[in-house]
Design a protein around this motif. Structure first.
Motif, PDB file in Angstrom:
ATOM      1  N   GLN A  86      42.481  33.683  51.227  1.00 41.66           N
ATOM      2  CA  GLN A  86      41.257  34.383  50.825  1.00 41.66           C
ATOM      3  C   GLN A  86      41.551  35.664  50.054  1.00 41.66           C
ATOM      4  O   GLN A  86      40.715  36.116  49.273  1.00 41.66           O
ATOM      5  CB  GLN A  86      40.405  34.700  52.045  1.00 41.66           C
ATOM      6  N   ILE A  87      42.724  36.247  50.250  1.00 42.25           N
ATOM      7  CA  ILE A  87      43.030  37.510  49.586  1.00 42.25           C
ATOM      8  C   ILE A  87      44.076  37.337  48.492  1.00 42.25           C
ATOM      9  O   ILE A  87      44.466  38.324  47.860  1.00 42.25           O
ATOM     10  CB  ILE A  87      43.497  38.579  50.599  1.00 42.25           C
ATOM     11  N   GLN A 718      38.328  32.373  42.422  1.00 44.19           N
ATOM     12  CA  GLN A 718      38.544  33.049  43.697  1.00 44.19           C
ATOM     13  C   GLN A 718      38.541  34.550  43.436  1.00 44.19           C
ATOM     14  O   GLN A 718      39.189  35.027  42.497  1.00 44.19           O
ATOM     15  CB  GLN A 718      39.887  32.653  44.316  1.00 44.19           C
ATOM     16  N   ALA A 720      38.706  38.392  45.580  1.00 44.88           N
ATOM     17  CA  ALA A 720      38.855  39.168  46.814  1.00 44.88           C
ATOM     18  C   ALA A 720      38.729  40.645  46.454  1.00 44.88           C
ATOM     19  O   ALA A 720      39.597  41.204  45.768  1.00 44.88           O
ATOM     20  CB  ALA A 720      40.198  38.885  47.478  1.00 44.88           C
ATOM     21  N   ASN A 741      35.001  38.324  49.898  1.00 48.11           N
ATOM     22  CA  ASN A 741      35.785  37.210  49.376  1.00 48.11           C
ATOM     23  C   ASN A 741      34.839  36.130  48.871  1.00 48.11           C
ATOM     24  O   ASN A 741      33.864  35.781  49.543  1.00 48.11           O
ATOM     25  CB  ASN A 741      36.698  36.627  50.461  1.00 48.11           C
TER      26      ASN A 741
END
Length: 835
Positions: A86-87, A718, A720, A741
């Motif tokens: 997620q990061i 994506q 974050a 996120n």
């Protein structure tokens, strides 16, 4: 293990508090550590990584690397590879196995395949632990996050320095070395509760101590985490229908009309008559980690570290929920399997690292052994019932028990020679050898399934390959071998066993040459010799009247070069460009069940070759405004050829092919800004577009296995984003942190969504995008960090891994739809101590 589920939150809180008192007695005299998040501290303490097998500041490494030290991961609440994904944009984890909650697929930059060898390297220090896809249920294991010095995510192929397992990139979990001079203590405790779920808790400590100052040191750590479940298991007591539930698709066949005269098919999806919950929050997870490392320096030039890493994970049940039983809007997740599906995954790694400083160069030797045993019990009742009767519905007294075993043993030896000088030439020369063994076994017990097998098997039904017309030519049920986990079990299918023996020997080298003080040329190459031997024994009525016994061997000599150029514009800014090749070994396909009416050997499908890719990358790293603004960005273009792809057949079997080519392109960027001394803002964003570039025709019928323009599974975007504000309060420092996120929806052009492909399924839909917001507020008191947190603040519940029961078996009858989701909103307290 289930006793942990009943420990009350107040008891856990008291345990954490008592641990804090114990740590306090050790560190009371220690001054408060300098804030690692101040702009001066951040600029002066850039993470040192070994992404190129030599220690370098992250800002000086001319490849795309995301690195997180212990403090950064603690601030974000990172506990697993899922949290890391997620990061770290570009890193994708998929958990959509309806049986085993621990099963996962990992990919970087869209290099994603469920077939064959791994596309992403997984390392604990310098020990590779990734697994090949073998049998029906193999997958790679990941270490959990405790007492790590840092985690490095190396994006893009790392074939020169890390070999065939790092085709798309590598994730490296780096453990801390024992200090020869200083005592160190690290501890972490946490308690939390999940809405409509169970409590979670963890407790762990690590201690490093010099035994003989400057000569001998020891570091030991131990950690336990109980992660409460949030999916309930229901008694799905189906209405009695006077016999087996048979879909109209099957019942209309003359064989079933004769076997079950007058039986009415079950259409639609009957609701359970009582809906009794037999186990609340059944998908809980427990993990234990123990590590010990002994470091010895008999002379200044020689450094020897012997270590052992142990991890054991127990999953009580699948985290998959059934859509027809769940109320997703109210976060009430329910599944209706007849039985729980527990699994365990245990591994240990003894390793020995020896480093000798010979003056102008160093010699580094790493010897390791990786031993893993993974076991799972799976409820195959709905799956097997669909195969035999075309309906997933069954009576409660029916039970198809599936036992799965996956074993892995890797011996690895690496020897490196690397320069120590500050001159214009820096180099690494290495030798690598590994012997990897895997074994997969599966036994499906159908003792209670009311299947009317004729003694001689069903009469053959001549149909074209890939076309399902019941009945298959089943053989009679058989009893298992001496290895079967249940005495006298009647097996519908047994893979007993499937084995892999893979050896690889390689030599590699990389040279960095400073053309000028600011311009550096990089060139590297790896040459390997690989041998793969796969064998399988498969028997049971699903396979056919006769067992299938097959072997496949393959040998190759892959060459993976790398070229790069980087320019140091000033002391704070680096730009670079690189070209690199990635590779993974090929293998073989054992023959599939005779009911599929497809001979792999006759169609030239017994073997699959290696696949490879070329990656073209440009990037920049730098700091502006006295390093208050830091930027790390790269763009890439990847050409992937001869791709290993898993092809699932309507008859329930699968095999691997080389499925054409694909293009993966995109960018990633990490930006950190300090507007004031106390406020940090950061964003990491990644974009990827990966699609296949040519049709791969069905080798034995109409249609394509995949088509030009089909997208590779995964989320294109994506993001974050974090904000952290520190508030000095005398001897105490407070802070507030927020993390957002975002993972975008999968594209609509996947292989199984294209009507031109044999796997097309109109019932499936793309995985949605989702947001997750996490908040944390805490104080740092001397060497302690105490914080309150909320994860998934807005209780988002995306429908991930959406799937259907075997659709070809259920045509005209009820279908079972399942999915997984992220953990619901969770509140908790974390205590971290460092000395």
């Amino acid at each position: 293990m289930t006793f942990c589920k009943h420990i009350k939150l107040r008891t856990l809180t008291a345990g954490v508090a008592m641990t804090a008192i114990g740590w306090s007695s050790l560190v009371a005299a220690q001054d408060a550590e300098a804030g690692a998040n101040s702009p001066e501290g951040f600029a002066g303490n850039s993470i040192v990584v070994t992404a190129q097998r030599q220690a370098q500041s992250l800002d000086d490494v001319p490849i795309s690397v995301a690195a997180f030290d212990t403090r950064a991961m603690d601030e974000r609440g990172v506990r697993s590879i899922d949290d890391l994904s997620q990061i770290s944009p570009g890193l994708v984890i998929q958990r959509s196995d309806t049986r085993n909650a621990s099963a996962a697929r990992i990919s970087i930059r869209g290099i994603n395949s469920a077939a064959g060898a791994a596309t992403t390297g997984i390392y604990i220090d310098d020990v590779p632990i990734q697994a090949r896809s073998l049998g029906y249920s193999s997958y790679s294991v990941f270490p959990q996050v405790f007492d790590l010095e840092r985690v490095e995510v190396l994006r893009g192929p790392q074939g020169t320095l890390f070999g065939a397992g790092a085709q798309g990139g590598a994730v490296r979990f780096i453990t801390p070395a024992p200090s020869l001079n200083d005592l160190s203590v690290y501890g972490r405790g946490e308690v939390s509760t999940t809405e409509n779920g169970d409590e979670s808790w963890e407790l762990g400590a690590a201690v490093g101590v010099p035994l003989i100052e400057g000569k001998l040191a020891l570091r030991v750590s131990a950690w336990h985490r109980f992660e409460g479940g949030y999916v309930d298991r229901m008694i799905y007591d189906r209405p009695n229908g006077g016999g087996p539930y048979i879909s109209s698709f099957y019942l209309n066949h003359p064989y079933y009309q004769a076997a079950y005269p007058g039986l009415t098919p079950v259409d639609g999806t009957p609701e359970p008559t009582t809906g009794t919950i037999v186990e609340e929050d059944s998908n809980y997870l427990e993990t234990d980690i123990v590590r010990a490392a002994l470091r010895f320096t008999p002379i200044d030039e020689l450094d020897i570290t012997a270590s052992v890493f142990y991890q054991n994970t127990y999953s009580n049940d699948s985290g998959t929920y059934w859509l027809n039983l769940s109320d997703v809007e109210n976060h009430d997740f329910v599944q209706g399997n007849n039985q729980a599906q527990p699994s365990s995954d245990e591994f240990y790694i003894p390793s020995l690292e020896v480093e000798y400083d010979a003056g102008p160069f160093s010699i580094v030797s790493t010897t390791s052994y990786f031993k893993r045993d993974q076991e799972a019990f799976n409820d195959y009742t709905s799956f097997e019932h669909a195969i035999y009767f075309g309906s997933y519905l069954s009576d409660l007294d029916e039970s198809t028990d599936a036992y799965q075993f996956n074993e892995q043993e890797n011996f690895t030896q690496e020897l490196r020679f690397q320069s120590n000088g500050e001159g214009p030439v820096n180099w690494v020369l290495g030798f690598f050898y590994t012997d990897n063994k895997q074994e997969a076994r599966q036994y499906n017990d159908i003792s209670t399934l009311p299947v009317p097998f004729p003694e001689a098997g069903c009469p053959p039904s001549p149909v074209p390959p890939f076309v399902v017309t019941p009945p298959f030519c089943y053989g009679a049920p058989v009893e298992g071998s001496d290895r079967s986990p249940v005495d006298g079990a009647v097996l519908g299918n047994a893979l007993d066993p499937m084995t892999l023996d893979e050896t690889q020997a390689a030599v590699f080298a990389q040279v960095d040459y400073d053309i000028t003080e600011r311009l550096t040329l990089t060139a590297g190459v790896r040459v390997a010799k690989t041998d793969v031997d796969i064998s399988a024994t498969n028997y049971g009525p699903i396979v056919g009247p006769e067992p299938v016994i097959a072997e496949a061997q393959q040998s190759e000599t892959p060459i993976t070069p790398k070229f790069g150029l980087n320019y140091q514009i000033n002391d704070d800014t680096l730009v670079y460009a690189s070209i690199a090749k990635g590779f993974r070994t090929g293998g073989g396909n054992p023959e599939i069940g005779q009911g599929c009416n497809l001979s792999l050997s006759q169609n030239g499908l017994s073997f699959y070759d290696s696949d490879s890719l070329w990656s073209y990358e440009v990037g920049a790293k730098g700091g502006l405004f006295n390093n208050r603004l830091q930027i790390n960005a790269s763009g890439y273009y990847i050409e992937w050829d001869n791709i290993q792809q898993n092809i699932g057949l309507p008859c329930g079997f699968q095999f691997v092919i080389n499925g054409g080519s694909a293009i993966s392109k995109g960018f990633d960027a990490d930006i950190t800004l300090w507007p004031t001394d106390n406020l940090m803002l950061s964003t990491a964003v990644g974009y990827n577009h990966a699609e296949f570039g040519e049709d791969v025709p069905n080798p034995a019928g109409a249609g394509n296995l995949l088509s030009d323009g089909d997208r590779v599974a995964g989320s294109p975007w994506q993001v974050a984003t974090s904000a952290m504000y520190e508030v000095p309060m005398g001897s105490v420092e407070g802070y507030l942190r927020g993390d957002w996120n975002y993972v975008s929806a999968w594209p609509d052009e996947l292989i199984n969504q294209n009507p031109d492909n044999t796997s097309f399924n109109a019932a499936l839909r793309s995985q949605p995008g989702y947001h997750q917001v996490n908040l944390r507020a805490g104080v740092r008191i001397n060497t302690f960090d105490v914080s309150l947190f909320v994860r998934n603040v807005f209780n988002d519940a995306p429908e991930l891994g959406y799937g259907q029961s075997p659709s070809v078996f259920s045509a005209g009858g009820p279908d079972l739809y399942q999915a997984v989701t992220v953990r619901p909103r969770t509140f908790g307290l974390t205590l971290v101590g460092r000395y």
